[in-house]
Design a protein around this motif. Structure first.
Motif, PDB file in Angstrom:
ATOM      1  N   SER A 270       0.861  -1.182   0.000  1.00 24.82           N
ATOM      2  CA  SER A 270       0.000   0.000   0.000  1.00 24.82           C
ATOM      3  C   SER A 270       0.898   1.232   0.000  1.00 24.82           C
ATOM      4  CB  SER A 270      -0.922   0.006   1.226  1.00 24.82           C
ATOM      5  OG  SER A 270      -0.172  -0.003   2.420  1.00 24.82           O
ATOM      6  N   THR A 271       0.309   2.385  -0.184  1.00 26.33           N
ATOM      7  CA  THR A 271       1.090   3.626  -0.270  1.00 26.33           C
ATOM      8  C   THR A 271       1.543   4.088   1.107  1.00 26.33           C
ATOM      9  OG1 THR A 271      -0.169   4.284  -2.228  1.00 26.33           O
ATOM     10  CG2 THR A 271       1.082   6.002  -1.085  1.00 26.33           C
ATOM     11  N   ILE A 272       2.848   4.363   1.252  1.00 23.38           N
ATOM     12  CA  ILE A 272       3.416   4.823   2.520  1.00 23.38           C
ATOM     13  C   ILE A 272       4.276   6.056   2.266  1.00 23.38           C
ATOM     14  CG2 ILE A 272       5.070   4.261   4.355  1.00 23.38           C
ATOM     15  CD1 ILE A 272       4.158   1.461   4.318  1.00 23.38           C
ATOM     16  N   ASN A 273       4.116   7.065   3.106  1.00 24.74           N
ATOM     17  CA  ASN A 273       4.971   8.245   3.058  1.00 24.74           C
ATOM     18  C   ASN A 273       6.237   8.000   3.871  1.00 24.74           C
ATOM     19  OD1 ASN A 273       3.160   9.832   1.512  1.00 24.74           O
ATOM     20  ND2 ASN A 273       1.974  10.284   3.358  1.00 24.74           N
ATOM     21  N   ASN A 274       7.344   8.511   3.401  1.00 24.24           N
ATOM     22  CA  ASN A 274       8.621   8.316   4.101  1.00 24.24           C
ATOM     23  C   ASN A 274       8.574   8.817   5.541  1.00 24.24           C
ATOM     24  OD1 ASN A 274       9.529   7.275   1.727  1.00 24.24           O
ATOM     25  ND2 ASN A 274      11.029   8.892   1.290  1.00 24.24           N
ATOM     26  N   ILE A 292      17.931   6.941  11.420  1.00 26.72           N
ATOM     27  CA  ILE A 292      18.029   6.167  10.186  1.00 26.72           C
ATOM     28  C   ILE A 292      18.485   7.091   9.055  1.00 26.72           C
ATOM     29  CG2 ILE A 292      16.272   4.518  10.915  1.00 26.72           C
ATOM     30  CD1 ILE A 292      14.290   5.883   9.073  1.00 26.72           C
ATOM     31  N   TYR A 293      19.106   6.514   8.035  1.00 30.92           N
ATOM     32  CA  TYR A 293      19.598   7.312   6.918  1.00 30.92           C
ATOM     33  C   TYR A 293      19.529   6.487   5.635  1.00 30.92           C
ATOM     34  CZ  TYR A 293      23.846   4.695   8.146  1.00 30.92           C
ATOM     35  OH  TYR A 293      24.747   3.691   8.458  1.00 30.92           O
ATOM     36  N   ASP A 294      19.783   7.158   4.506  1.00 34.13           N
ATOM     37  CA  ASP A 294      19.687   6.535   3.170  1.00 34.13           C
ATOM     38  C   ASP A 294      18.314   5.891   2.961  1.00 34.13           C
ATOM     39  OD1 ASP A 294      22.211   7.344   2.580  1.00 34.13           O
ATOM     40  OD2 ASP A 294      23.148   5.371   2.791  1.00 34.13           O
ATOM     41  N   LEU A 295      17.265   6.590   3.373  1.00 35.04           N
ATOM     42  CA  LEU A 295      15.919   6.073   3.195  1.00 35.04           C
ATOM     43  C   LEU A 295      15.519   6.179   1.722  1.00 35.04           C
ATOM     44  CD1 LEU A 295      13.189   5.066   4.267  1.00 35.04           C
ATOM     45  CD2 LEU A 295      12.615   7.435   4.828  1.00 35.04           C
ATOM     46  N   LYS A 296      15.139   5.031   1.151  1.00 36.81           N
ATOM     47  CA  LYS A 296      14.726   4.979  -0.249  1.00 36.81           C
ATOM     48  C   LYS A 296      13.355   4.305  -0.343  1.00 36.81           C
ATOM     49  CE  LYS A 296      19.521   4.536  -1.826  1.00 36.81           C
ATOM     50  NZ  LYS A 296      20.497   3.648  -2.531  1.00 36.81           N
ATOM     51  N   ASN A 297      12.529   4.848  -1.204  1.00 35.43           N
ATOM     52  CA  ASN A 297      11.182   4.307  -1.418  1.00 35.43           C
ATOM     53  C   ASN A 297      10.927   4.284  -2.919  1.00 35.43           C
ATOM     54  OD1 ASN A 297       8.454   3.692  -1.557  1.00 35.43           O
ATOM     55  ND2 ASN A 297       7.883   5.023   0.149  1.00 35.43           N
ATOM     56  N   GLU A 298      11.112   3.117  -3.505  1.00 35.54           N
ATOM     57  CA  GLU A 298      10.979   2.967  -4.944  1.00 35.54           C
ATOM     58  C   GLU A 298       9.788   2.070  -5.261  1.00 35.54           C
ATOM     59  OE1 GLU A 298      14.759   1.440  -6.103  1.00 35.54           O
ATOM     60  OE2 GLU A 298      15.826   3.338  -5.777  1.00 35.54           O
ATOM     61  N   ASP A 299       8.639   2.695  -5.456  1.00 30.81           N
ATOM     62  CA  ASP A 299       7.402   1.973  -5.791  1.00 30.81           C
ATOM     63  C   ASP A 299       7.085   0.889  -4.771  1.00 30.81           C
ATOM     64  OD1 ASP A 299       6.989   3.466  -8.127  1.00 30.81           O
ATOM     65  OD2 ASP A 299       8.342   2.158  -9.260  1.00 30.81           O
ATOM     66  N   GLY A 300       7.245   1.201  -3.493  1.00 28.76           N
ATOM     67  CA  GLY A 300       6.913   0.260  -2.435  1.00 28.76           C
ATOM     68  C   GLY A 300       8.058  -0.617  -1.970  1.00 28.76           C
TER      69      GLY A 300
END
Length: 339
Positions: A270-274, A292-300
């Motif tokens: 489902s859709t999640i905001n960083n 936390i660091y280097d947070l990436k969100n690529e299409d889930g």
């Protein structure tokens, strides 16, 4: 030619991964409204109840939705049965034939209580779903196996303790758990109604995070069927609400040295905001946030990193918004000294 065959095989495998997203085009409002209109109905005439829930619906998925949701919302968990069966499982933990013999006798009285008082435990939920599907001409199975939680089957599959359903819709099998959809027990004595739609036609990979069928074919995913059990991170009902599949770290328990970089990965269906993602440690009633660091969100497909700078033992939890969705345990040791 071989590339065409490879593509067809790839498409075939992926088309068999059955989950709720297969029915994004279906509007469940009609089925859900029929459930509301039949709230509180008795079970003394199961064919009539099933007819009332399904006869105005045109597709099997809508009919199953009405049956499943009605059971989840109108059947209560029975703390007495839950505790009795738990004691018997402990008594017969080294005598599976003895437990099966006792359970077969117990089922008779349990089903009578279900029909009279609309109270039961997992076997009763699965039984009722199965019976109503039979009446509605929907193919359904009762699946027996192991449920894993923060209380049971943590390090190994020791307690055969749960039942759920598989249902066939549009020639594909799907998984669901009406027991855990309906609510939860507090201290094994109080049932709290709390409908959780996340256990309805769940992605098999997510479902397998805390459901282990005795017959491995009911994992419904070849990559899981062949895999040996390993203690993975603990997941919760909220994991299913948010449709989160933890990927890395793969194990519940991890030993590393200070300042070793840990990469956390999970899949979101489902859709999640960083901004809704965090890593915490529970101290008393408070949640202390890790950096936390280097947070990436690529299409889930979501990942981030963290370094533990102090040695010790840490119980660490992945949070989405206000909900813990996965728990890990880390032992942090001193850095190795090289000669």
């Amino acid at each position: 030619m071989k590339y065409i065959l490879a593509f067809v095989f790839y498409f075939f495998l992926h088309s068999l991964i059955a989950q709720i997203s297969d029915f994004n085009h279906i509007d469940f409002n009609k089925a859900d409204n029929i459930v509301k209109l039949n709230e509180g109905k008795d079970l003394d005439n199961l064919p009539l109840l099933t007819f009332q829930l399904t006869h105005k619906l045109s597709t099997d998925i809508e009919k199953f939705r009405a049956i499943y949701t009605w059971v989840c919302l109108n059947i209560r968990g029975d703390a007495f049965q839950h505790n009795l069966v738990s004691r018997k499982r402990e008594k017969f933990k080294n005598d599976s034939l003895g437990y099966i013999a006792w359970n077969n006798e117990f089922k008779k009285s349990a089903f009578k209580k279900l029909l009279k008082y609309k109270k039961t435990m997992c076997t009763g939920y699965a039984y009722l779903i199965n019976e109503m599907c039979f009446i509605a001409n929907i193919q359904c199975k009762i699946i027996d196996g192991y449920a894993r939680s923060f209380e049971t089957n943590i390090e190994a599959l020791e307690s055969f303790n749960h039942s759920w359903n598989a249902v066939k819709l549009n020639n594909k099998w799907y998984l669901c758990d009406a027991t855990w959809s309906s609510g939860y027990m507090i201290n094994g004595s109080l049932f709290v109604k709390d409908y959780n739609d996340g256990y309805f036609l769940t992605d098999p990979i997510l479902f397998a995070k805390n459901h282990y069928p005795l017959q491995r074919k009911w994992f419904l995913n070849d990559s899981i069927i062949e895999r040996k059990f390993t203690p993975e991170p603990i997941v919760y009902g909220e994991t299913f609400r948010h449709k989160i599949i933890p990927i890395s770290p793969k194990n519940l328990n991890t030993v590393i040295t200070k300042n070793h970089e840990i990469c956390f990965k999970f899949k979101s269906l489902s859709t999640i905001n960083n901004k809704d993602i965090s890593l915490v440690r529970v101290v008393g009633k408070k949640h202390r946030t890790f950096k936390i660091y280097d947070l990436k969100n690529e299409d889930g497909d979501i990942s981030f990193k963290h370094k533990f700078e102090q040695k010790g033992f840490y119980d660490v939890h992945l949070k989405i918004k206000k909900d813990i969705v996965a728990s890990y345990s880390f032992e942090i040791k001193k850095s190795k000294i090289l000669n």
